[in-house]
Design a protein around this motif. Structure first.
Motif, PDB file in Angstrom:
ATOM      1  N   UNK A 151       4.054  -0.053 -12.852  1.00  0.00           N
ATOM      2  CA  UNK A 151       5.140  -0.723 -13.584  1.00  0.00           C
ATOM      3  C   UNK A 151       6.526  -0.311 -13.099  1.00  0.00           C
ATOM      4  N   UNK A 152       6.646   0.895 -12.607  1.00  0.00           N
ATOM      5  CA  UNK A 152       7.948   1.363 -12.117  1.00  0.00           C
ATOM      6  C   UNK A 152       8.272   0.696 -10.783  1.00  0.00           C
ATOM      7  N   UNK A 153       7.297   0.662  -9.882  1.00  0.00           N
ATOM      8  CA  UNK A 153       7.529   0.037  -8.577  1.00  0.00           C
ATOM      9  C   UNK A 153       7.874  -1.440  -8.717  1.00  0.00           C
ATOM     10  N   UNK A 154       7.333  -2.085  -9.728  1.00  0.00           N
ATOM     11  CA  UNK A 154       7.621  -3.512  -9.918  1.00  0.00           C
ATOM     12  C   UNK A 154       9.074  -3.756 -10.310  1.00  0.00           C
ATOM     13  N   UNK A 155       9.761  -2.733 -10.783  1.00  0.00           N
ATOM     14  CA  UNK A 155      11.171  -2.842 -11.152  1.00  0.00           C
ATOM     15  C   UNK A 155      12.108  -2.607  -9.970  1.00  0.00           C
ATOM     16  N   UNK A 156      11.563  -2.006  -8.915  1.00  0.00           N
ATOM     17  CA  UNK A 156      12.385  -1.565  -7.795  1.00  0.00           C
ATOM     18  C   UNK A 156      12.462  -2.595  -6.682  1.00  0.00           C
ATOM     19  N   UNK A 157      13.419  -2.371  -5.805  1.00  0.00           N
ATOM     20  CA  UNK A 157      13.606  -3.180  -4.618  1.00  0.00           C
ATOM     21  C   UNK A 157      12.308  -3.237  -3.819  1.00  0.00           C
ATOM     22  N   UNK A 158      11.981  -4.407  -3.316  1.00  0.00           N
ATOM     23  CA  UNK A 158      10.731  -4.615  -2.570  1.00  0.00           C
ATOM     24  C   UNK A 158      10.641  -3.691  -1.354  1.00  0.00           C
ATOM     25  N   UNK A 159      11.735  -3.517  -0.628  1.00  0.00           N
ATOM     26  CA  UNK A 159      11.721  -2.660   0.559  1.00  0.00           C
ATOM     27  C   UNK A 159      11.385  -1.217   0.177  1.00  0.00           C
ATOM     28  N   UNK A 160      11.988  -0.727  -0.903  1.00  0.00           N
ATOM     29  CA  UNK A 160      11.683   0.631  -1.357  1.00  0.00           C
ATOM     30  C   UNK A 160      10.209   0.741  -1.716  1.00  0.00           C
ATOM     31  N   UNK A 161       9.708  -0.210  -2.478  1.00  0.00           N
ATOM     32  CA  UNK A 161       8.316  -0.158  -2.940  1.00  0.00           C
ATOM     33  C   UNK A 161       7.324  -0.185  -1.789  1.00  0.00           C
ATOM     34  N   UNK A 162       7.532  -1.082  -0.828  1.00  0.00           N
ATOM     35  CA  UNK A 162       6.617  -1.158   0.318  1.00  0.00           C
ATOM     36  C   UNK A 162       6.687   0.099   1.178  1.00  0.00           C
ATOM     37  N   UNK A 163       7.882   0.609   1.387  1.00  0.00           N
ATOM     38  CA  UNK A 163       8.054   1.826   2.174  1.00  0.00           C
ATOM     39  C   UNK A 163       7.425   3.011   1.453  1.00  0.00           C
ATOM     40  N   UNK A 164       7.577   3.052   0.141  1.00  0.00           N
ATOM     41  CA  UNK A 164       6.994   4.101  -0.691  1.00  0.00           C
ATOM     42  C   UNK A 164       5.465   4.097  -0.564  1.00  0.00           C
ATOM     43  N   UNK A 165       4.865   2.935  -0.679  1.00  0.00           N
ATOM     44  CA  UNK A 165       3.406   2.820  -0.592  1.00  0.00           C
ATOM     45  C   UNK A 165       2.921   3.239   0.792  1.00  0.00           C
ATOM     46  N   UNK A 166       3.598   2.786   1.836  1.00  0.00           N
ATOM     47  CA  UNK A 166       3.226   3.210   3.193  1.00  0.00           C
ATOM     48  C   UNK A 166       3.362   4.718   3.352  1.00  0.00           C
ATOM     49  N   UNK A 167       4.383   5.282   2.748  1.00  0.00           N
ATOM     50  CA  UNK A 167       4.601   6.723   2.825  1.00  0.00           C
ATOM     51  C   UNK A 167       3.469   7.487   2.140  1.00  0.00           C
ATOM     52  N   UNK A 168       3.012   6.998   0.996  1.00  0.00           N
ATOM     53  CA  UNK A 168       1.894   7.644   0.314  1.00  0.00           C
ATOM     54  C   UNK A 168       0.626   7.589   1.164  1.00  0.00           C
ATOM     55  N   UNK A 169       0.423   6.463   1.818  1.00  0.00           N
ATOM     56  CA  UNK A 169      -0.756   6.336   2.680  1.00  0.00           C
ATOM     57  C   UNK A 169      -0.699   7.350   3.812  1.00  0.00           C
ATOM     58  N   UNK A 170       0.446   7.490   4.440  1.00  0.00           N
ATOM     59  CA  UNK A 170       0.548   8.437   5.546  1.00  0.00           C
ATOM     60  C   UNK A 170       0.490   9.878   5.042  1.00  0.00           C
ATOM     61  N   UNK A 171       0.978  10.111   3.841  1.00  0.00           N
ATOM     62  CA  UNK A 171       0.885  11.444   3.225  1.00  0.00           C
ATOM     63  C   UNK A 171      -0.586  11.825   3.087  1.00  0.00           C
ATOM     64  N   UNK A 172      -1.376  10.902   2.588  1.00  0.00           N
ATOM     65  CA  UNK A 172      -2.807  11.156   2.401  1.00  0.00           C
ATOM     66  C   UNK A 172      -3.497  11.456   3.726  1.00  0.00           C
ATOM     67  N   UNK A 173      -3.183  10.684   4.741  1.00  0.00           N
ATOM     68  CA  UNK A 173      -3.800  10.900   6.047  1.00  0.00           C
ATOM     69  C   UNK A 173      -3.468  12.283   6.585  1.00  0.00           C
ATOM     70  N   UNK A 174      -2.237  12.672   6.421  1.00  0.00           N
ATOM     71  CA  UNK A 174      -1.798  13.957   6.957  1.00  0.00           C
ATOM     72  C   UNK A 174      -2.484  15.139   6.267  1.00  0.00           C
ATOM     73  N   UNK A 175      -2.591  15.074   4.953  1.00  0.00           N
ATOM     74  CA  UNK A 175      -3.123  16.205   4.194  1.00  0.00           C
ATOM     75  C   UNK A 175      -4.556  16.536   4.583  1.00  0.00           C
ATOM     76  N   UNK A 176      -5.327  15.552   4.860  1.00  0.00           N
ATOM     77  CA  UNK A 176      -6.736  15.827   5.158  1.00  0.00           C
ATOM     78  C   UNK A 176      -7.199  14.979   6.331  1.00  0.00           C
ATOM     79  N   UNK A 177      -6.832  15.419   7.526  1.00  0.00           N
ATOM     80  CA  UNK A 177      -7.137  14.680   8.749  1.00  0.00           C
ATOM     81  C   UNK A 177      -8.602  14.321   8.874  1.00  0.00           C
ATOM     82  N   UNK A 178      -9.470  15.194   8.537  1.00  0.00           N
ATOM     83  CA  UNK A 178     -10.891  14.922   8.730  1.00  0.00           C
ATOM     84  C   UNK A 178     -11.400  13.807   7.825  1.00  0.00           C
ATOM     85  N   UNK A 179     -10.670  13.546   6.753  1.00  0.00           N
ATOM     86  CA  UNK A 179     -11.061  12.457   5.854  1.00  0.00           C
ATOM     87  C   UNK A 179     -10.149  11.254   5.962  1.00  0.00           C
TER      88      UNK A 179
END
Length: 154
Positions: A101-129
């Protein structure tokens, strides 16, 4: 309604967004073996700090704020995990969905960049997975967030 800027959010609205990198870190760390080891935890903390410098410009202020309390957020999330593995995923998913609900209130560019950032965060934390996480677990959460956030955008 005009999209909000991240800095215009109330502290209550910012809270789930600020917790999400720690939630994603825990989710990625436990996805294979059910635990977050010291190396995964240290990598997550280090990455949160590095993102203050390396994140997309639109997220640098956000990650500066994340960095201030990341370790305590990570510890809180770990301490509050249910003992049962299936309940853990459901619990983390529920916590992550509070971003929608918070992301839906925000600028589309921020939201998409935020989601991509979370995805890359996950990849980095556990490379083997990263492969398992990227293609099976994380898309479920991220796709739901994206669908909800952008359902009214044409």
């Amino acid at each position: 309604m005009k999209p909000l800027d991240y800095k215009d959010l109330s502290p209550e609205e910012k809270s789930p967004l600020l917790d999400a990198p720690a939630i994603v870190s825990v989710l990625s760390a436990i996805s294979n073996d059910g635990i977050i080891d010291a190396n995964e935890k240290a990598d997550a903390i280090k990455l949160a700090h590095l993102r203050t410098f390396t994140a997309a410009d639109i997220l640098k202020e956000f990650y500066t704020e994340v960095d201030k309390n990341f370790e305590s957020s990570l510890n809180r999330i770990i301490d509050n995990l249910p003992a049962d593995e299936q309940k853990r995923e459901k619990h983390l998913s529920s916590q992550l969905s509070k971003c929608t609900p918070v992301l839906s209130k925000l600028d589309r560019e921020f939201s998409l960049t935020y989601i991509d950032s979370l995805k890359s965060f996950a990849k980095h934390v556990f490379h083997s997975n990263a492969h398992f996480l990227e293609y099976f677990i994380l898309p479920v959460f991220m796709n739901e967030i994206e669908k909800e956030v952008f359902k009214d955008v044409k």
